[in-house]
Design a protein around this motif. Structure first.
Motif, short mmCIF file in Angstrom:
data_model
loop_
_atom_site.label_atom_id
_atom_site.label_comp_id
_atom_site.label_asym_id
_atom_site.label_seq_id
_atom_site.Cartn_x
_atom_site.Cartn_y
_atom_site.Cartn_z
N TYR A 180 51.65 39.43 48.83
CA TYR A 180 52.74 39.40 47.85
C TYR A 180 53.58 38.13 48.03
N SER A 181 53.89 37.80 49.27
CA SER A 181 54.74 36.64 49.56
C SER A 181 54.06 35.34 49.17
N ILE A 182 52.75 35.26 49.39
CA ILE A 182 52.00 34.05 49.03
C ILE A 182 52.07 33.80 47.52
N ILE A 183 51.76 34.81 46.73
CA ILE A 183 51.69 34.60 45.29
C ILE A 183 53.08 34.39 44.69
N GLU A 184 54.09 35.08 45.20
CA GLU A 184 55.43 34.89 44.65
C GLU A 184 55.95 33.49 44.99
N LYS A 185 55.63 32.97 46.16
CA LYS A 185 56.00 31.60 46.48
C LYS A 185 55.25 30.64 45.56
N GLY A 186 54.00 30.96 45.25
CA GLY A 186 53.23 30.12 44.34
C GLY A 186 53.88 30.03 42.97
N TRP A 187 54.36 31.17 42.45
CA TRP A 187 55.05 31.16 41.15
C TRP A 187 56.35 30.37 41.25
N GLN A 188 57.11 30.60 42.32
CA GLN A 188 58.41 29.94 42.47
C GLN A 188 58.26 28.42 42.58
N GLU A 189 57.22 27.98 43.26
CA GLU A 189 57.02 26.55 43.49
C GLU A 189 56.31 25.86 42.32
N GLY A 190 55.88 26.65 41.32
CA GLY A 190 55.19 26.06 40.19
C GLY A 190 53.73 25.74 40.46
N TRP A 191 53.16 26.38 41.46
CA TRP A 191 51.75 26.14 41.81
C TRP A 191 50.80 26.91 40.91
N VAL A 192 51.28 27.97 40.28
CA VAL A 192 50.44 28.77 39.39
C VAL A 192 50.62 28.23 37.98
N THR A 193 49.62 27.55 37.48
CA THR A 193 49.67 26.95 36.15
C THR A 193 48.37 27.24 35.42
N PRO A 194 48.38 27.20 34.09
CA PRO A 194 47.14 27.42 33.33
C PRO A 194 46.07 26.40 33.72
N GLU A 195 44.85 26.89 33.89
CA GLU A 195 43.72 26.02 34.22
C GLU A 195 42.58 26.31 33.25
N PRO A 196 42.67 25.82 32.01
CA PRO A 196 41.59 26.05 31.06
C PRO A 196 40.31 25.37 31.52
N PRO A 197 39.15 25.93 31.17
CA PRO A 197 37.89 25.32 31.60
C PRO A 197 37.71 23.93 31.01
N ALA A 198 37.10 23.06 31.77
CA ALA A 198 36.90 21.68 31.32
C ALA A 198 35.86 21.61 30.20
N LYS A 199 34.98 22.60 30.15
CA LYS A 199 33.89 22.55 29.17
C LYS A 199 33.65 23.95 28.61
N ARG A 200 33.40 24.05 27.32
CA ARG A 200 33.11 25.32 26.67
C ARG A 200 31.62 25.45 26.41
N THR A 201 31.12 26.68 26.57
CA THR A 201 29.69 26.93 26.39
C THR A 201 29.34 27.21 24.93
N GLY A 202 30.34 27.58 24.13
CA GLY A 202 30.07 27.98 22.75
C GLY A 202 29.75 29.45 22.61
N LYS A 203 29.59 30.15 23.73
CA LYS A 203 29.29 31.58 23.69
C LYS A 203 30.58 32.37 23.50
N LYS A 204 30.49 33.50 22.78
CA LYS A 204 31.64 34.35 22.53
C LYS A 204 31.42 35.72 23.17
N VAL A 205 32.44 36.20 23.87
CA VAL A 205 32.36 37.50 24.55
C VAL A 205 33.55 38.35 24.13
N ALA A 206 33.29 39.61 23.78
CA ALA A 206 34.35 40.57 23.49
C ALA A 206 34.54 41.47 24.70
N VAL A 207 35.77 41.60 25.15
CA VAL A 207 36.13 42.53 26.21
C VAL A 207 36.94 43.65 25.59
N VAL A 208 36.51 44.88 25.76
CA VAL A 208 37.18 46.03 25.17
C VAL A 208 38.02 46.71 26.25
#
Length: 494
Positions: free
Chosen positions: A130-158
Motif C-alpha cells: 500500500y505504501s509503495i503504490i501511494e507514494k508512487g501516486w503522490q510522486e507522480g510516478w504512476v502515469t498513463p503508458e499507452p502501447p507504442a504500437k497497435r495490433t489492429g485487433k479488437k477485444v471485448a471484455v464483458v
C-alpha cells in the motif's frame, strides 16, 4: 532480503487507524499512513528466508497460501528497506496492475505464509505494498503508458470488475483495442459497488485508476448489459475475441418461512444502493436504510462485515450477525499449520465498530435462522434463531444439528442475507450456449481460459466461483495472455 538481522531487531508495526467512534461519522477511508522511515524499518524485517512462501500463490486445503499474483515480495521489501521506492514500484507493477486495490482489500494470504510468521508476527507485506503504490501516486510516478504500437485487433471484455480490469489492462498493453462493457452506470464492478467506500474510496482511488486506463486507450461502455441491451452475436461479429468477466453474482438465498416479507434483502442490494447514494450525493429509489432499525445480518465473511459497517453508519438501533460456523480459535489449531491461511479469530473493522457502539462483538456463532416473523403489514418483525452443533451424518459429512432449548426471537426490521454466491447469472451463458461445469460456472480450463466457443475466454469468479479479488487479478491477467496467443500466435505478456 531486507536487513539480515532486522527480524530480530524490529517488531511488527502497522499504521494506526481512526478510532471506531470517529470513523463512523463519515464514509471516508479510515486507514492512516506511516512515515517512510517507519515503512522502511518494516521492510528490514524480511528475513532472507531462502525459500519464501509469501509469493508462491498455492492452494492448500482449498485456501490461498501466498500471493496468487506472485508479487515479488522479498524484492520490493528489500528495495523499500534501502529507500529505493521508485524501483520498488516498478517491481510491484511487474505482477500487479492495481496494487492500490490489493493494498486495501486483499486479506493478505502472503502474510499468512510468511516464514517469519511461524513463530513471530509476520512482515507487514500488505502495508508495504500500500505504501509503495501511494507514494508512487503522490510522486507522480504512476502515469498513463499507452502501447507504442497497435495490433489492429479488437477485444471485448464483458464486466469491469477485478478480472475484467486486469484483462483489459494487459490486452491493451499488448496493443489490442479493448472495449469493456459494464451493465452498471459506472465501471469497476465489485470494486465500485461491492466494496464500501470506507474500505476503498471510489472517487479518490478507483476512478483515479480508471482514468489512467482510459488515457492508455481502454474504452468503457456502461449501462450496457450483454444479452439484454446488446446481443452477444454482435460481440462475436464485431470483435476478434471476447473475454467474459461477469463475476459470480447469483446470491445464495435463504429458504425459510417468512422469506417473502418486506425488509429482507440480499447484501449486495443493500451495499450497491448505499454506494450509489454516496456517489450521487443523494439516495436513489433503491436505497435501503438501516437507520433506527434492528438489523439482523445472516452470514459472515467480508460481505457480512461490510453490512455491519454500513448499518452502523446509517445509525441502526441494534445489530446482530448470525454465523452458523463455530468461533475460530485465538491461535492456529493443530490441523491448520503454517503455511496454510490461519483460520483464527479476529475482529474486522465492522466488528470493531460494533463493539465500540454496543460493547461486544456482534457475531453470534453456531447460530442459524429458523423462520422470519412478520407484522400485519407484511413487514419483517423478528428473526427466530436456534443454536447448532456440527455432527457427522451416516456418510461422514458434518452437518448442523439444532440444539433444543436454545431458541431465541430477535427483533428485526431489516434482514440482510450475506451467505455468499452460487456462481454467475445464467442468462448470458445460456444465450451464448456456453458449456458450464458442474457448479454452473463457465467451463474453461485454468491456465487456458478458452470456453467452448473459440475466441471466447472466461476469467475470474464466473469461471472459478466466488473467490478473492487477488485471484480475479490472477485470472484476468492469465486470460489476457491466452487471448493474446489466440490473436497473435505468441505473447510477450507476463
Amino acid at each position: 532480503m531486507g536487513k539480515p538481522t532486522g527480524f530480530l531487531e524490529y517488531t511488527r508495526e502497522i499504521p494506526q487507524e481512526l478510532s471506531p467512534g470517529d470513523r463512523l461519522r463519515n464514509w471516508d477511508e479510515f486507514h492512516l499512513t506511516m512515515p517512510d522511515e517507519q515503512v522502511e524499518t518494516q521492510g528490514a524485517r524480511c528475513m532472507d528466508c531462502g525459500t519464501p512462501f509469501c509469493h508462491t500463490g498455492n492452494l492448500i486445503s482449498g485456501m490461498a497460501s501466498g500471493c496468487p499474483i506472485n508479487n515479488l515480495i522479498p524484492e520490493f521489501n528489500d528495495l523499500v528497506y534501502r529507500g529505493l521506492w521508485r524501483e520498488a514500484l516498478d517491481r510491484l507493477h511487474k505482477t500487479n496492475n492495481f496494487p492500490e486495490f490489493t493494498g486495501r482489500v486483499c486479506p493478505a494470504p502472503c502474510e499468512g505464509s510468511c516464514v517469519l510468521g511461524i513463530n513471530n508476527p509476520p512482515v507487514t507485506i500488505k502495508n508495504i505494498e500500500y505504501s509503495i503504490i501511494e507514494k508512487g501516486w503522490q510522486e507522480g510516478w504512476v502515469t498513463p503508458e499507452p502501447p507504442a504500437k497497435r495490433t489492429g485487433k479488437k477485444v471485448a471484455v464483458v464486466g469491469s470488475g477485478p478480472a475484467g480490469l486486469a484483462a483489459a489492462a494487459q490486452l491493451n498493453k499488448a496493443g489490442h483495442w479493448v472495449t469493456v462493457y459494464e451493465r452498471e452506470d459506472r465501471p469497476g464492478g465489485l470494486l465500485m459497488y461491492g466494496i464500501p467506500n470506507m474500505k476503498l474510496d471510489k472517487e479518490e482511488v478507483v476512478l483515479r485508476r480508471l482514468n489512467v486506463l482510459e488515457a492508455e486507450g481502454v474504452t468503457f461502455v456502461c449501462n450496457t448489459e450483454i444479452g439484454k441491451d446488446l446481443p452477444p452475436e454482435t460481440l462475436l461479429k464485431d470483435y476478434d475475441a471476447v473475454v467474459l468477466c461477469t463475476g459470480a453474482t447469483k446470491p445464495r438465498d435463504l429458504a425459510i418461512a417468512g422469506r417473502e416479507l418486506e425488509g429482507i434483502h440480499f447484501a449486495m442490494e443493500f451495499l450497491t444502493a448505499n454506494t450509489k447514494a454516496i456517489l450521487n450525493k443523494a439516495p436513489g429509489p433503491d436505497f435501503i436504510s438501516a437507520k433506527d432499525k434492528d438489523v439482523v445480518i445472516i452470514g459472515g465473511g467480508d460481505t457480512g462485515t461490510d453490512c455491519v459497517g454500513t448499518s452502523l453508519r446509517h445509525g441502526c438501533r441494534s445489530l446482530v450477525q448470525l454465523e452458523i460456523m463455530p468461533k475460530p480459535p485465538e491461535e492456529r489449531a493443530a490441523n491448520n499449520p503454517w503455511p496454510e491461511w490461519p483460520k483464527v479469530y479476529k475482529m474486522d473493522y465492522g466488528q470493531e465498530e460494533a463493539a465500540a457502539v454496543y460493547g461486544h462483538d456482534p457475531r453470534s456463532y453456531l447460530t442459524t435462522a429458523t423462520k422470519i416473523e412478520g407484522d400485519d403489514q407484511g413487514r419483517v418483525k423478528a428473526v427466530h434463531t436456534v443454536d447448532v452443533r456440527w455432527e457427522k451424518d451416516d456418510q461422514g459429512r458434518f452437518i448442523p444439528q439444532q440444539v433444543a432449548g436454545t431458541e431465541q426471537v430477535r427483533p428485526a426490521q431489516l434482514v440482510l442475507l450475506a451467505m455468499g454466491f452460487l456462481g454467475p447469472e445464467s442468462q448470458l451463458l445460456d444465450a451464448m450456449k456456453l458449456a458450464k461445469d458442474a457448479r454452473g460456472n463457465v467451463k474453461a480450463e485454468y491456465g487456458q481460459y478458452e470456453t467452448s466457443i473459440p475466441g471466447v475466454f472466461a476469467a475470474g469468479d464466473c469461471r472459478r466461483g466466488q473467490s478473492l479479488v487477488v485471484w480475479a487479478f490472477n485470472e484476468g491477467r492469465g486470460a489476457a495472455k491466452a487471448c493474446d496467443v489466440y490473436l497473435m500466435g505468441e505473447t510477450d505478456l507476463p
